[in-house]
Design a protein around this motif. Structure first.
Motif, PDB file in Angstrom:
ATOM      1  N   ARG A  85     -12.868 -25.895  -8.137  1.00 15.11           N
ATOM      2  CA  ARG A  85     -12.974 -24.835  -7.125  1.00 15.11           C
ATOM      3  C   ARG A  85     -11.803 -24.823  -6.145  1.00 15.11           C
ATOM      4  NH1 ARG A  85     -16.817 -21.800  -5.794  1.00 15.11           N
ATOM      5  NH2 ARG A  85     -16.671 -22.180  -3.554  1.00 15.11           N
ATOM      6  N   CYS A  86     -11.016 -25.879  -6.121  1.00 17.30           N
ATOM      7  CA  CYS A  86      -9.954 -25.981  -5.113  1.00 17.30           C
ATOM      8  C   CYS A  86      -8.823 -24.978  -5.391  1.00 17.30           C
ATOM      9  CB  CYS A  86      -9.392 -27.400  -5.096  1.00 17.30           C
ATOM     10  SG  CYS A  86      -7.998 -27.567  -3.955  1.00 17.30           S
ATOM     11  N   PRO A  87      -8.567 -24.035  -4.485  1.00 18.81           N
ATOM     12  CA  PRO A  87      -7.522 -23.031  -4.719  1.00 18.81           C
ATOM     13  C   PRO A  87      -6.117 -23.616  -4.655  1.00 18.81           C
ATOM     14  CG  PRO A  87      -8.482 -22.757  -2.537  1.00 18.81           C
ATOM     15  CD  PRO A  87      -9.261 -23.833  -3.213  1.00 18.81           C
ATOM     16  N   ALA A  88      -5.978 -24.814  -4.095  1.00 17.11           N
ATOM     17  CA  ALA A  88      -4.654 -25.427  -3.943  1.00 17.11           C
ATOM     18  C   ALA A  88      -4.375 -26.462  -5.024  1.00 17.11           C
ATOM     19  CB  ALA A  88      -4.555 -26.081  -2.569  1.00 17.11           C
ATOM     20  N   GLU A  89      -5.318 -26.628  -5.924  1.00 12.96           N
ATOM     21  CA  GLU A  89      -5.205 -27.669  -6.953  1.00 12.96           C
ATOM     22  C   GLU A  89      -4.873 -29.018  -6.308  1.00 12.96           C
ATOM     23  OE1 GLU A  89      -2.565 -26.341 -10.029  1.00 12.96           O
ATOM     24  OE2 GLU A  89      -3.774 -24.581 -10.464  1.00 12.96           O
ATOM     25  N   ALA A  90      -5.548 -29.276  -5.206  1.00 16.76           N
ATOM     26  CA  ALA A  90      -5.263 -30.501  -4.448  1.00 16.76           C
ATOM     27  C   ALA A  90      -6.114 -31.684  -4.916  1.00 16.76           C
ATOM     28  CB  ALA A  90      -5.521 -30.251  -2.969  1.00 16.76           C
ATOM     29  N   ILE A  91      -7.114 -31.407  -5.775  1.00 18.31           N
ATOM     30  CA  ILE A  91      -8.019 -32.482  -6.183  1.00 18.31           C
ATOM     31  C   ILE A  91      -7.845 -32.762  -7.669  1.00 18.31           C
ATOM     32  CG2 ILE A  91     -10.425 -33.272  -6.257  1.00 18.31           C
ATOM     33  CD1 ILE A  91     -11.019 -31.163  -4.064  1.00 18.31           C
ATOM     34  N   ASP A  92      -7.513 -33.993  -7.970  1.00 18.01           N
ATOM     35  CA  ASP A  92      -7.364 -34.412  -9.359  1.00 18.01           C
ATOM     36  C   ASP A  92      -8.667 -35.108  -9.779  1.00 18.01           C
ATOM     37  OD1 ASP A  92      -4.887 -35.402 -11.439  1.00 18.01           O
ATOM     38  OD2 ASP A  92      -6.773 -36.535 -11.480  1.00 18.01           O
ATOM     39  N   GLY A 105      -8.471 -38.045  -7.381  1.00 20.79           N
ATOM     40  CA  GLY A 105      -8.992 -37.550  -6.109  1.00 20.79           C
ATOM     41  C   GLY A 105      -8.060 -36.590  -5.407  1.00 20.79           C
ATOM     42  N   LYS A 106      -8.185 -36.518  -4.100  1.00 20.94           N
ATOM     43  CA  LYS A 106      -7.513 -35.474  -3.324  1.00 20.94           C
ATOM     44  C   LYS A 106      -6.116 -35.897  -2.849  1.00 20.94           C
ATOM     45  CE  LYS A 106      -8.054 -33.072   1.070  1.00 20.94           C
ATOM     46  NZ  LYS A 106      -9.000 -32.779   2.150  1.00 20.94           N
ATOM     47  N   ALA A 107      -5.168 -34.964  -2.977  1.00 23.98           N
ATOM     48  CA  ALA A 107      -3.844 -35.139  -2.376  1.00 23.98           C
ATOM     49  C   ALA A 107      -3.838 -34.303  -1.103  1.00 23.98           C
ATOM     50  CB  ALA A 107      -2.759 -34.669  -3.331  1.00 23.98           C
ATOM     51  N   GLY A 122      -9.256 -22.467   7.626  1.00 23.94           N
ATOM     52  CA  GLY A 122     -10.268 -23.236   6.912  1.00 23.94           C
ATOM     53  C   GLY A 122     -10.233 -22.924   5.434  1.00 23.94           C
ATOM     54  N   CYS A 123     -11.001 -23.686   4.682  1.00 30.21           N
ATOM     55  CA  CYS A 123     -11.094 -23.463   3.243  1.00 30.21           C
ATOM     56  C   CYS A 123     -12.493 -23.906   2.792  1.00 30.21           C
ATOM     57  CB  CYS A 123      -9.998 -24.229   2.503  1.00 30.21           C
ATOM     58  SG  CYS A 123     -10.214 -24.205   0.730  1.00 30.21           S
ATOM     59  N   GLY A 124     -12.670 -25.196   2.583  1.00 29.89           N
ATOM     60  CA  GLY A 124     -13.992 -25.714   2.260  1.00 29.89           C
ATOM     61  C   GLY A 124     -14.542 -25.296   0.914  1.00 29.89           C
ATOM     62  N   LYS A 125     -13.665 -24.814  -0.003  1.00 27.31           N
ATOM     63  CA  LYS A 125     -14.169 -24.439  -1.330  1.00 27.31           C
ATOM     64  C   LYS A 125     -14.694 -25.662  -2.082  1.00 27.31           C
ATOM     65  CE  LYS A 125     -13.254 -20.235  -0.656  1.00 27.31           C
ATOM     66  NZ  LYS A 125     -14.360 -19.287  -0.481  1.00 27.31           N
ATOM     67  N   CYS A 126     -14.175 -26.843  -1.719  1.00 28.73           N
ATOM     68  CA  CYS A 126     -14.645 -28.077  -2.377  1.00 28.73           C
ATOM     69  C   CYS A 126     -15.990 -28.532  -1.821  1.00 28.73           C
ATOM     70  CB  CYS A 126     -13.600 -29.182  -2.199  1.00 28.73           C
ATOM     71  SG  CYS A 126     -13.118 -29.442  -0.472  1.00 28.73           S
ATOM     72  N   GLN A 127     -16.504 -27.843  -0.794  1.00 26.98           N
ATOM     73  CA  GLN A 127     -17.774 -28.261  -0.180  1.00 26.98           C
ATOM     74  C   GLN A 127     -18.898 -27.256  -0.402  1.00 26.98           C
ATOM     75  OE1 GLN A 127     -17.141 -29.204   3.966  1.00 26.98           O
ATOM     76  NE2 GLN A 127     -15.455 -30.582   3.513  1.00 26.98           N
ATOM     77  N   PRO A 182      -1.037 -30.706  -0.495  1.00 25.04           N
ATOM     78  CA  PRO A 182      -1.327 -29.323  -0.895  1.00 25.04           C
ATOM     79  C   PRO A 182      -2.521 -28.722  -0.166  1.00 25.04           C
ATOM     80  CG  PRO A 182      -1.771 -30.883  -2.710  1.00 25.04           C
ATOM     81  CD  PRO A 182      -1.101 -31.640  -1.618  1.00 25.04           C
ATOM     82  N   CYS A 183      -3.483 -29.550   0.177  1.00 19.71           N
ATOM     83  CA  CYS A 183      -4.627 -29.060   0.960  1.00 19.71           C
ATOM     84  C   CYS A 183      -4.138 -28.588   2.321  1.00 19.71           C
ATOM     85  CB  CYS A 183      -5.668 -30.167   1.116  1.00 19.71           C
ATOM     86  SG  CYS A 183      -7.020 -29.749   2.240  1.00 19.71           S
ATOM     87  N   PHE A 184      -3.301 -29.393   2.962  1.00 16.51           N
ATOM     88  CA  PHE A 184      -2.765 -29.044   4.283  1.00 16.51           C
ATOM     89  C   PHE A 184      -1.981 -27.735   4.218  1.00 16.51           C
ATOM     90  CE2 PHE A 184       0.680 -29.216   7.410  1.00 16.51           C
ATOM     91  CZ  PHE A 184      -0.033 -29.379   8.572  1.00 16.51           C
ATOM     92  N   THR A 185      -1.124 -27.610   3.173  1.00 13.94           N
ATOM     93  CA  THR A 185      -0.319 -26.398   3.030  1.00 13.94           C
ATOM     94  C   THR A 185      -1.219 -25.166   2.890  1.00 13.94           C
ATOM     95  OG1 THR A 185       1.396 -27.682   1.960  1.00 13.94           O
ATOM     96  CG2 THR A 185       1.495 -25.310   1.626  1.00 13.94           C
ATOM     97  N   PHE A 186      -2.286 -25.309   2.084  1.00 10.43           N
ATOM     98  CA  PHE A 186      -3.193 -24.173   1.894  1.00 10.43           C
ATOM     99  C   PHE A 186      -3.896 -23.816   3.206  1.00 10.43           C
ATOM    100  CE2 PHE A 186      -7.136 -22.048   0.743  1.00 10.43           C
ATOM    101  CZ  PHE A 186      -6.651 -21.054  -0.084  1.00 10.43           C
ATOM    102  N   LEU A 187      -4.306 -24.844   3.956  1.00  7.77           N
ATOM    103  CA  LEU A 187      -4.968 -24.579   5.239  1.00  7.77           C
ATOM    104  C   LEU A 187      -4.015 -23.854   6.198  1.00  7.77           C
ATOM    105  CD1 LEU A 187      -6.980 -27.874   5.851  1.00  7.77           C
ATOM    106  CD2 LEU A 187      -7.878 -25.645   5.225  1.00  7.77           C
TER     107      LEU A 187
HETATM  108  S1  SF4 Z   1     -10.314 -27.780   1.673  1.00 11.61           S
HETATM  109 FE1  SF4 Z   1      -9.685 -26.268   0.125  1.00 11.61          FE
HETATM  110  S2  SF4 Z   1      -7.566 -26.768  -0.351  1.00 11.61           S
HETATM  111 FE2  SF4 Z   1      -8.418 -28.552   0.677  1.00 11.61          FE
HETATM  112  S3  SF4 Z   1      -9.175 -29.880  -0.965  1.00 11.61           S
HETATM  113 FE3  SF4 Z   1     -10.911 -28.603  -0.322  1.00 11.61          FE
HETATM  114  S4  SF4 Z   1     -10.851 -26.840  -1.706  1.00 11.61           S
HETATM  115 FE4  SF4 Z   1      -8.852 -27.827  -1.836  1.00 11.61          FE
END
Ligand code: SF4
Ligand code: SF4
Length: 265
Positions: free
Chosen positions: A211-218, A222-224, A244-249, A227-232
């Motif tokens: 679900r992560c739009p930034a492909e930040a989670i492997d 796990g999470k890098a 905000g984002c929160g697609k991973c939640q 890329p999450c910061f850049t997307f935010l």
């Molecule tokens: S907050 Fe968004 S960009 Fe960051 S890890 Fe979660 S889904 Fe990915």
């Protein structure tokens, strides 16, 4: 003032976060309740896990101990405010873009939590106790992707839950929500940690990564954070002053509870 009164103060429906007419991004969001009832956990200030956080690579030596915030600290109270169903459902449904409901949760919800915690600390101080809310303290610092008081790690130590692949903290009320904490010398009763492993509640289904739009989670590593910061920051440019984002939640098996062991994709 005692522990029950403190919890009642923090849970007071009269202080609950709602979206005001001035803030609302859409008319139908006016009055929207942002959080469900909070859950609480408490750790002794001298819990050895606080010291161990300093040697955790994802936290760091700059993470302060409870007694660094207030000498004579005896306990740490950590609270999780789960997002209400409407906030979670909206963000699960919206595609790459954060739902307006989620943006309100992230910004107006957090503002309300900060106000409640500032007021709770003041009530404790007026009752003769020491009380510090690290996140609101002038000594609070963020360094890179870490800070000197990580609410999620403190919540882990206090017994609220364990980490997920997405690096959020999975509580009995799920991963979607906000954390806050305070350090005090008032007598509180420590919570029994119901887990041993850092990732005990995660079933590694990998849905947060999908679900992560930034492909930040492997799914493996796990999470890098970068890329999450850049997307935010991209969402900040688009929705400022909110972000905000929160697609991973949202829309994941750990969204609002501890996932069942069979919940794999
Ligand atoms: S907050 Fe968004 S960009 Fe960051 S890890 Fe979660 S889904 Fe990915
Ligand atoms: S979505 Fe699955 S893998 Fe990701 S944190 Fe939740 S349980 Fe773990």
């Amino acid at each position: 003032m005692n522990e029950d009164m403190l919890k009642e103060f923090i849970s007071d429906p009269a202080l609950a976060a709602t979206v005001s007419e001035t803030d609302a991004l859409r008319k139908d969001l006016v009055g929207m309740r942002i959080f469900d009832a909070p859950i609480f956990a408490i750790a002794a200030a001298d819990d050895p896990l606080f010291l161990r956080l300093k040697s955790d690579a994802s936290v760091g030596a700059h993470h302060l101990l409870p007694a660094d915030w207030t000498p004579g600290a005896r306990f740490v109270l950590s609270v999780f405010f789960p997002f209400a169903k409407r906030v979670r459902a909206a963000n699960a449904a919206a595609d790459r873009i954060p739902a307006a409901e989620w943006l309100h949760g992230r910004i107006e919800g957090q503002k309300c939590i900060s106000a409640v915690f500032a007021a709770a600390a003041e009530v404790l101080r007026r009752a003769g106790f020491s009380a510090v809310v690290p996140a609101l303290d002038a000594r609070f610092r963020s360094e890179g992707f870490t800070s000197n008081w990580s609410e999620r790690h403190v919540a882990f130590v206090c017994g609220l839950g364990t980490f997920g692949l997405s690096r959020g903290l999975i509580t009995e009320k799920g991963i979607a929500g906000r954390f806050a904490s305070l350090v005090t010398d008032m007598a509180l009763s420590p919570t029994r940690r119901e887990y041993e492993d850092l990732y005990e509640y995660c079933v590694f289904c990998g849905l947060c990564a999908k679900r992560c739009p930034a492909e930040a989670i492997d799914p493996e590593t796990g999470k890098a954070h970068a890329p999450c910061f850049t997307f935010l920051e991209e969402t900040r440019a688009r929705f400022s002053p909110r972000y905000g984002c929160g697609k991973c939640q949202a829309g994941v098996p750990c969204e609002c509870g501890i996932p069942a062991r069979g919940a794999r994709s």
